[in-house]
Design a protein around this motif. Structure first.
Motif, PDB file in Angstrom:
ATOM      1  N   GLU A 155     -66.020  37.671  42.617  1.00  0.00           N
ATOM      2  CA  GLU A 155     -65.827  36.237  42.842  1.00  0.00           C
ATOM      3  C   GLU A 155     -64.426  35.905  43.312  1.00  0.00           C
ATOM      4  O   GLU A 155     -64.163  34.784  43.712  1.00  0.00           O
ATOM      5  N   LYS A 184     -69.110  28.741  41.023  1.00  0.00           N
ATOM      6  CA  LYS A 184     -70.015  29.493  41.898  1.00  0.00           C
ATOM      7  C   LYS A 184     -71.102  30.186  41.089  1.00  0.00           C
ATOM      8  O   LYS A 184     -72.269  30.195  41.471  1.00  0.00           O
ATOM      9  N   THR A 239     -63.153  28.224  40.114  1.00  0.00           N
ATOM     10  CA  THR A 239     -64.001  28.391  41.299  1.00  0.00           C
ATOM     11  C   THR A 239     -65.085  29.428  41.038  1.00  0.00           C
ATOM     12  O   THR A 239     -66.258  29.223  41.362  1.00  0.00           O
TER      13      THR A 239
END
Length: 144
Positions: free
Chosen positions: A104, A126, A122
């Motif tokens: 990621e 996700k 983030t």
């Protein structure tokens, strides 16, 4: 609900004890829980299973026979836990291998707390979206 129960749990995999401690302190300052740290790939896999971590910060160079990339590949396939590499290794070959694990994110050492926070949030967002989309697809599949 207990405040500690809803904190995001982050497993830190780093073979240098002082660096791991520094990361753990920074994560706690940012409001995350750090249930455990690991120094080897094998230990990372064990701790990933035991702690039920929400995310793993993974150094690429670790103690033992297994590096962070191999540990990340196994952890992602077994447990689906998102991985962010936290590393000083930025050579092309290493990054190419790391890319195959569908990480990621990457954070280069030394890093700023702000970069750590942005990358973690983030990655978590996700991952939640991926899980939500998988549930929606499963529900749609059942209706046929």
């Amino acid at each position: 609900m207990d405040e500690k129960m809803d904190k995001t749990k982050i497993l830190v995999v780093e073979d240098q004890a002082i660096v791991a401690l520094n990361i753990k302190i920074r994560l706690k300052n940012l409001g995350y829980a750090v249930p455990s740290t690991a120094v080897s790939g094998e230990e990372a896999i064990r701790e990933a299973e035991l702690t039920n971590a929400d995310l793993i910060l993974m150094d690429i160079m670790l103690k033992g026979d297994m590096d962070g990339i191999e540990a990340a590949r196994i952890i992602k396939s077994r447990f689906g836990i998102p991985i962010i590499y936290l590393t000083a290794c930025t050579d092309f070959e290493t990054l190419e291998r790391a890319n195959l694990t569908d990480a990621e994110g990457y954070i280069s050492k030394p890093f700023k707390e702000e970069d750590l926070y942005k990358n973690i949030e983030t990655a978590l967002l996700k991952n939640r979206s991926k899980k939500k989309n998988k549930r929606v697809v499963r529900v749609k599949d059942k209706s046929y």
